[in-house]
Design an enzyme around this catalytic site. Structure first.
Site, PDB file in Angstrom:
ATOM      1  N   ASP A  24       0.828  -1.211   0.000  1.00 19.79           N
ATOM      2  CA  ASP A  24       0.000   0.000   0.000  1.00 19.79           C
ATOM      3  C   ASP A  24       0.856   1.252   0.000  1.00 19.79           C
ATOM      4  OD1 ASP A  24       0.795  -0.912   2.614  1.00 19.79           O
ATOM      5  OD2 ASP A  24      -0.442   0.662   3.491  1.00 19.79           O
ATOM      6  N   TYR A 143       0.829   0.905  15.376  1.00 19.90           N
ATOM      7  CA  TYR A 143       2.188   1.397  15.614  1.00 19.90           C
ATOM      8  C   TYR A 143       2.214   2.306  16.829  1.00 19.90           C
ATOM      9  CZ  TYR A 143       3.735   0.070  10.841  1.00 19.90           C
ATOM     10  OH  TYR A 143       4.073  -0.611   9.703  1.00 19.90           O
ATOM     11  N   LYS A 173      -0.494  -6.096  13.689  1.00 21.07           N
ATOM     12  CA  LYS A 173       0.897  -5.918  13.274  1.00 21.07           C
ATOM     13  C   LYS A 173       1.463  -4.702  13.986  1.00 21.07           C
ATOM     14  CE  LYS A 173       2.232  -3.174  10.351  1.00 21.07           C
ATOM     15  NZ  LYS A 173       2.430  -2.323   9.162  1.00 21.07           N
TER      16      LYS A 173
HETATM   17  C1  LIG Z   1       6.139   4.095   4.883  1.00 18.49           C
HETATM   18  C2  LIG Z   1       6.082   3.740   6.305  1.00 18.49           C
HETATM   19  O1  LIG Z   1       6.641   4.373   7.182  1.00 18.49           O
HETATM   20  C3  LIG Z   1       5.289   2.548   6.679  1.00 18.49           C
HETATM   21  O2  LIG Z   1       5.579   2.067   7.959  1.00 18.49           O
HETATM   22  C4  LIG Z   1       3.850   2.889   6.619  1.00 18.49           C
HETATM   23  O3  LIG Z   1       3.468   3.826   7.577  1.00 18.49           O
HETATM   24  C5  LIG Z   1       3.009   1.679   6.774  1.00 18.49           C
HETATM   25  C6  LIG Z   1       1.922   1.608   5.799  1.00 18.49           C
HETATM   26  N1  LIG Z   1       2.184   0.522   4.961  1.00 18.49           N
HETATM   27  C7  LIG Z   1       1.715   2.850   4.972  1.00 18.49           C
HETATM   28  O4  LIG Z   1       2.389   3.003   3.942  1.00 18.49           O
HETATM   29  O5  LIG Z   1       0.852   3.609   5.372  1.00 18.49           O
HETATM   30  O1  LIG Z   2       1.608  -1.689   5.495  1.00 21.51           O
HETATM   31  C1  LIG Z   2       2.779  -1.589   5.790  1.00 21.51           C
HETATM   32  C2  LIG Z   2       3.397  -2.602   6.551  1.00 21.51           C
HETATM   33  O2  LIG Z   2       2.711  -3.525   7.012  1.00 21.51           O
HETATM   34  C3  LIG Z   2       4.844  -2.562   6.809  1.00 21.51           C
HETATM   35  O3  LIG Z   2       5.569  -2.089   5.731  1.00 21.51           O
HETATM   36  P1  LIG Z   2       7.152  -2.036   5.841  1.00 21.51           P
HETATM   37  O4  LIG Z   2       7.628  -1.502   4.521  1.00 21.51           O
HETATM   38  O5  LIG Z   2       7.635  -3.433   6.111  1.00 21.51           O
HETATM   39  O6  LIG Z   2       7.477  -1.134   6.989  1.00 21.51           O
END
Ligand SMILES: CC(=O)[C@@H](O)[C@H](O)C[C@H](N)C(=O)O
Ligand SMILES: O=CC(=O)COP(=O)(O)O
Length: 264
Positions: A24, A143, A173
């Protein structure tokens, strides 16, 4: 847990263990390396043994033909890295839209400790109710993030995963605390299956050491994005992660069997 949620959890995991590849990040970061040809990456990671892939709903037409019968999770909120507050995740879709897009489960990001935490708590509480009515599992990405918040602090992470259970999620997660001993506190804070995120790629051995440590602490798998989809060989890296998550291998065995070098 309803029969529908139970059955669909089996679509996104194997024997209670979960190897999810979230993709995503196109919303958050743009069409970064690994996501330009997302069809090819989805094909590679699912050939490598991913249980499920995860995207925003608009990407669904690019997912199904390439996912080799793996599960599919639709992510239902987001923000951009360059926006006014990257921690302020806003709703991007409904459970109904996710089902229409062919989802086996939905996911939702919550930043515990952020300025927008109150709205995210309300949003996740409402989402789990609707998903439960439809028998759709919810993966909460809980998080510890916000001003002055240490995202690897085990007490903070333990609070985040517990909050996800309190709000009705089925799987959670979170970030990794850095070692198995401290992560035990995180896993013990909830009865939900706990997965770890990958974060910024840190090198194959270091990433797999984190997965090994989390599994030793009692975690149930990973939701690992950039470490896998930005790898030179996403299929091999998925195989290596699967070796630890599903086959309980050591880091060295998992890398070796996946044909990847064991780094010093
Ligand atoms: C890009 C990031 O820092 C990721 O940890 C995102 O926050 C997690 C998530 N998949 C996103 O893209 O919103
Ligand atoms: O949706 C994002 C995750 O679950 C974690 O992404 P990352 O790139 O492994 O931090």
């Amino acid at each position: 847990m309803t029969a529908g949620i139970h059955a669909r959890l089996d679509r996104i995991g194997t024997d209670g263990k979960f190897l999810t590849i979230p993709m995503d990040h196109g919303l958050t970061l743009g069409a970064v390396r690994g996501l330009v040809d997302i069809e090819g990456t989805i094909d590679a990671v699912t050939r490598g043994g991913a249980d499920a892939v995860l995207t925003q709903k608009g990407i669904a037409p690019r997912v199904h033909a390439n996912k080799n019968d793996a599960g599919y999770i639709v992510h239902l909120n987001g923000s951009t890295a360059g926006g006014p507050d990257a921690n302020d995740k806003r709703i991007t879709g409904t459970v109904e839209a996710a089902v229409k897009a062919g989802a086996d489960a939905v996911s939702f990001h919550i930043n515990v400790g952020s300025a927008s935490e109150p709205e995210q708590i309300t949003d996740l509480g409402e989402l789990t109710e609707r998903a439960s009515e439809l028998g759709i599992p919810v993966l909460a990405m809980a998080y510890a993030r916000g001003p002055g918040v240490d995202g690897a602090n085990p007490e903070r992470l333990a609070h985040a995963v517990r909050l996800a259970e309190e709000l009705g999620a089925d799987v959670v997660k979170t970030g990794y605390s850095g070692d198995a001993e401290s992560f035990t506190q995180v896993v013990d804070a909830t009865r939900l299956p706990v997965l770890i995120a990958g974060g910024e790629p840190a090198g194959d051995s270091a990433s797999l050491e984190a997965v090994r440590g989390a599994m030793d602490a009692g975690a149930s798998g990973v939701s690992m994005g950039r470490t896998v989809f930005q790898h030179d060989d996403p299929e091999a890296m998925t195989r290596a992660v699967s070796g630890v998550v599903h086959d309980d291998r050591t880091v060295e065995e998992a890398l070796d069997r996946a044909g990847l070098a064991v780094e010093a």
